[in-house]
Design an enzyme around this catalytic site. Structure first.
Site, PDB file in Angstrom:
ATOM      1  N   SER A  94      17.502  55.339  48.297  1.00 21.80           N
ATOM      2  CA  SER A  94      17.785  54.403  47.594  1.00 21.80           C
ATOM      3  C   SER A  94      18.821  53.150  47.889  1.00 21.80           C
ATOM      4  O   SER A  94      19.891  53.607  47.949  1.00 21.80           O
ATOM      5  CB  SER A  94      18.155  53.934  46.359  1.00 21.80           C
ATOM      6  N   LYS A 169      11.820  49.925  43.380  1.00 27.43           N
ATOM      7  CA  LYS A 169      12.633  50.728  43.297  1.00 27.43           C
ATOM      8  C   LYS A 169      14.319  50.035  42.757  1.00 27.43           C
ATOM      9  O   LYS A 169      14.378  50.312  41.303  1.00 27.43           O
ATOM     10  CB  LYS A 169      13.880  51.128  44.237  1.00 27.43           C
ATOM     11  N   LYS A 237      25.526  51.444  41.704  1.00 26.84           N
ATOM     12  CA  LYS A 237      25.159  51.627  43.327  1.00 26.84           C
ATOM     13  C   LYS A 237      23.637  50.799  43.406  1.00 26.84           C
ATOM     14  O   LYS A 237      23.786  49.419  43.908  1.00 26.84           O
ATOM     15  CB  LYS A 237      25.364  52.825  44.548  1.00 26.84           C
TER      16      LYS A 237
END
Length: 288
Positions: A94, A169, A237
């Site tokens: 990701s 995502k 993150k």
């Protein structure tokens, strides 16, 4: 198929094991005790990402963050240094959509193919092969990658060109993060009112407020059990990527930005390696 797999973390190890069980031949990087414990002698252990790439038809990356992927791809012993024409790179990490598109261009100039295919489902999904996979890339390349993707996930969605998988995502992580915070606040109110949170949770699961986050993380919050399925530092993150993308696109994400700041507070409180449901602890100033 000959597959190079780079990234032997909590997610990467079981994903690699599932590919081996499906009959694929794997070269993995890195060689760690945890990787040896799960994969044993069923794979070859590469000394570098380049070593994992040279004889592979496909290279799969499963790494924590954008800088990790860039180092593995562009370093002196990286994937690009050993990429053969026709090789497919599937990045299941990701990372930044912009970085993903730039890496795809480099792979294309080297004669290779590229997909971004980030996943949702956590360690359990990786272990059971039931990940949700959001794929960006050419339709023909996605079709070619299906024998791999279908082993790793129960839902494979082609959402657009390279980079679109990462956008999907990010959207997923906004929804999950905001919902975790909503569940945490709801349960905090219930407990402050001296009402049985187990009974309320059961009632909420039968109504419009029901969600997978409420189902899985509600009991964790009630019991105070926060062993990681997905760590707060990684979700922070991902929300950082959302904030970055919003700045680039000049759109407002006020709630996602607020949850990102709460995750910053959780990390500062020493909760970085607890499950992201431990965001509940930030509401009452708890520490690990």
């Amino acid at each position: 198929m000959d597959i190079g797999f780079v990234g032997m973390g909590v997610m990467g190890r079981p994903m690699a094991a599932n590919l081996v069980a499906a009959g694929h031949r794997l070269v993995v990087h890195r060689d760690t005790p945890a990787a040896r414990e799960l994969l044993g002698t069923n794979v070859r252990y590469a000394v570098s990402a380049a070593d994992a790439t040279r004889a592979s038809d496909v290279v799969v990356l499963m790494l924590p963050d954008t800088p990790d992927v860039e180092v593995v791809m562009r370093g002196d012993d990286g994937v690009l240094s050993a990429l053969q024409p026709g090789t497919l790179v599937i990045d299941m990490s990701s990372i930044s959509p912009a970085a993903e598109r730039e890496l795809a261009e480099r792979v294309g100039r080297a004669g290779g193919h590229y997909l971004d295919a980030p996943v949702s489902g956590g360690e359990i999904g990786a272990r059971e092969g039931t990940l949700s996979i959001m794929v960006g890339g050419d339709p023909e390349t996605v079709d070619w990658a299906r024998p791999i993707l279908d082993v790793l996930g129960s839902r494979v969605s082609h959402v657009g060109a390279v980079g679109a998988g990462q956008v999907a995502k990010i959207a997923n992580q906004i929804l999950v993060g905001v919902t975790i915070e909503a569940v945490a606040e709801a349960l905090r109110l219930v407990e402050a009112a001296d009402v049985d949170p187990v009974a309320v949770h059961s009632a909420l699961m039968g109504g419009f407020a029901s969600s997978r986050v409420l189902e899985v993380h509600g009991p964790r919050m009630i019991k105070g059990e926060f062993e990681p399925g997905f760590r707060i530092r990684l979700h922070r993150k991902d929300l950082g990527l959302a904030v970055e993308a919003a700045t680039q696109l000049d759109v407002a994400l006020p709630t996602a930005s607020m949850v990102h700041q709460l995750m910053n507070a959780a990390v500062a409180a020493g909760l970085a390696d607890r499950d992201h449901s431990a965001l509940r602890l930030v509401l009452d100033g708890s520490r690990p």
